[in-house]
Write an enzyme that holds these catalytic residues in place. Structure first.
Site, PDB file in Angstrom:
ATOM      1  CB  SER A 112      -0.873   0.025   0.883  1.00 26.77           C
ATOM      2  OG  SER A 112      -0.186  -0.177   2.347  1.00 26.77           O
ATOM      3  CG  HIS A 166       0.907  13.437  16.108  1.00 28.66           C
ATOM      4  ND1 HIS A 166       0.770  12.280  14.893  1.00 28.66           N
ATOM      5  CD2 HIS A 166       1.564  12.430  16.977  1.00 28.66           C
ATOM      6  CE1 HIS A 166       0.872  10.679  16.180  1.00 28.66           C
ATOM      7  NE2 HIS A 166       1.464  11.498  16.961  1.00 28.66           N
ATOM      8  CG  ASN A 169       0.342   8.803  12.659  1.00 31.27           C
ATOM      9  OD1 ASN A 169       0.747   8.978  13.295  1.00 31.27           O
ATOM     10  ND2 ASN A 169       0.121   7.796  11.608  1.00 31.27           N
ATOM     11  CG  ASP A 170      -2.680  13.101  15.817  1.00 35.31           C
ATOM     12  OD1 ASP A 170      -3.695  11.576  15.443  1.00 35.31           O
ATOM     13  OD2 ASP A 170      -2.939  12.892  16.786  1.00 35.31           O
ATOM     14  CB  SER A 186      -1.368   4.993   3.450  1.00 40.05           C
ATOM     15  OG  SER A 186      -0.507   5.275   4.717  1.00 40.05           O
ATOM     16  CB  SER A 245      35.642  -3.718 -32.983  1.00 40.84           C
ATOM     17  OG  SER A 245      36.259  -4.929 -32.035  1.00 40.84           O
ATOM     18  CE  LYS A 253      32.007  -5.456 -36.231  1.00 35.65           C
ATOM     19  NZ  LYS A 253      31.029  -4.537 -35.779  1.00 35.65           N
ATOM     20  CD  GLU A 258      24.797  -2.599 -30.654  1.00 36.36           C
ATOM     21  OE1 GLU A 258      25.185  -2.936 -29.817  1.00 36.36           O
ATOM     22  OE2 GLU A 258      25.083  -3.148 -32.114  1.00 36.36           O
TER      23      GLU A 258
END
Length: 453
Positions: A97, A123, A125-126, A134, A311, A317, A324
């Site tokens: 999550s 805070h 969370n608060d 989330s 090369s 070369k 690529e």
């Protein structure tokens, strides 16, 4: 390293003294692989914008004081300015999550805000996470970061690539032999071949822009399971409006949050359009690989820039390194698409718990395509040249010019001319002369490459 003690609902834990995160971030950091893929910075910045917008709306609803709003906004701005990029250490291989990353952002914002204030009043969370979960913050950030990443990074590279393909189309009217099944076919202009490449990119781009509009619908306001618990009924609409103002985009709160939490199909569809672009870019790059093969013992009709020695043992070369690189990138994008599709299919009940995997692959695909298109364009397409002598030699040697004779002598006789020419190492004109189907004058009248394109 000096440590301090942080505490959460599980208990106490040691955190590095100079780290701005708290207990929940530290637990995630210790519990999951380290030194592997971490959360994309674009996603983290999107979460920070969400926190800033939510603080504004919580203040407007009298749920958050002006002092706390200002502190959260200040801290969010400091992160957005790039001052604290090193404070987000968590891997994508965590909870599906993205909860710990959401808390990582909450904790860092709270720490910065409290440090400025001189005392701990915010805070994580608060206050920072007020009216949120989330489960709605993370998918909202996924949509915002993906949409902005497309708009700000990939779109300009696609547009510039279309522009250079249009230039190459205008510059290359040379008639050349066509090829189907990797066998000789009737002729076309090099410009016509390039026009096919151009339209592939243009139409893929049109699809990407249309499909990505669904990313503007946001999950915010759904909180834990889509019901909006602990948030006001129009919180999501207000936050979407605030985000639109901050980010100069027309975001909206989806009218069905249950869908937004449970399904990530908007991201599946958007990435599916990127997969289509990737598959066409692979084809274009591979065409250039074939047409530039040689330079003497291959098709050799295109000349690619010599960007670096090809090369370590063969002097002189030159290899199709941009081809690529692009083809490896596009294979990675196609693999990412499978991972995103599978991850979306595994959402259980009210929540998809594969979101970090989805956003990591989405972010990687957009950035890989944007940066690779720039390299491919600047280091290959800009310097791509037609080898007109080789093109003429191959065209003159093509047996499929005989196709223009079918309306005059029929398919079977035309086929005999081609086979006779091949078996006896003759030109078509010489084979027709031996077989006597047409006069030389009529042959020259009907077999004209410029009339076949």
């Amino acid at each position: 390293m000096k440590k301090r003690i942080e505490e959460d609902t599980i208990g106490k834990i040691e955190v590095a003294e100079d780290a701005l995160w708290g207990a929940q971030t530290q637990r995630s950091f210790e519990n999951f692989p380290q030194g592997v893929e971490t959360m994309p910075l674009s996603l983290l910045k999107a979460i920070v914008y969400i926190k800033k917008a939510c603080a504004e709306i919580n203040f407007s609803e009298d749920r958050l004081s002006e002092e706390k709003r200002d502190l959260i906004v200040y801290a969010a701005n400091q992160i957005i300015f790039g001052h604290y990029d090193d404070q987000f250490p968590l891997t994508i291989w965590q909870t599906g999550s993205g909860t710990q990353t959401n808390m990582n952002v909450n904790e860092v914002i709270a720490h910065i805000a409290n440090k400025k204030n001189g005392k701990s009043i915010i805070h994580p969370n608060d206050d920072v996470n007020m009216s949120q979960s989330s489960n709605d913050v993370f998918p909202t950030a996924m949509h915002i970061s993906s949409f902005l990443n497309l708009k700000e990074n990939l779109y300009k590279e696609i547009e510039a690539t279309i522009e250079i393909l249009e230039k190459l189309e205008k510059e290359n009217e040379t008639i050349k032999t066509g090829r189907t099944h990797l066998q000789d076919a009737t002729p076309l202009k090099l410009s016509q071949e390039i026009s096919g490449w151009k339209v592939m990119v243009k139409r893929d781009y049109e699809t990407i822009k249309v499909v990505s509009e669904n990313l503007k619908r946001l999950a915010i306001g759904g909180t834990a399971v889509g019901t909006g618990i602990n948030a006001s009924s129009d919180f999501g609409k207000k936050v979407a409006k605030e985000l639109s103002k901050q980010l100069d985009c027309e975001f909206e709160s989806d009218n069905n949050k249950f869908y937004e939490l449970a399904s990530k199909s908007a991201l599946v569809n958007s990435h599916g359009s990127l997969k289509a672009l990737a598959s066409d870019l692979y084809k274009i790059a591979n065409d250039i690989r074939f047409l530039s093969s040689g330079p003497r013992c291959g098709i050799g009709e295109l000349i690619i820039p010599a960007n670096e020695p090809g090369s370590s043992i063969m002097p002189g070369k030159v290899n199709p390194t941009q081809v690529e690189s692009m083809t490896m990138v596009t294979i990675q994008v196609m693999a990412n698409d499978f991972a995103i599709t599978m991850a979306n299919s595994q959402g259980q009940l009210q929540l998809n718990a594969y979101m970090p995997l989805i956003i990591y692959n989405m972010d990687q695909s957009i950035n890989l395509l944007a940066k690779s298109l720039k390299c491919f364009r600047e280091n290959l397409l800009v310097g791509l040249k037609a080898n007109k002598l080789k093109i003429k030699e191959n065209l003159d040697n093509s047996l499929m010019l005989v196709t223009s004779l079918s309306p005059y002598i029929g398919y079977d006789k035309a086929s005999k001319i081609a086979k006779y020419a091949y078996d006896n190492n003759l030109t078509l004109r010489e084979a027709n002369k031996d077989l006597g189907y047409l006069s030389d004058e009529d042959f020259d009248k009907y077999v004209r490459a410029e009339d076949m394109v």
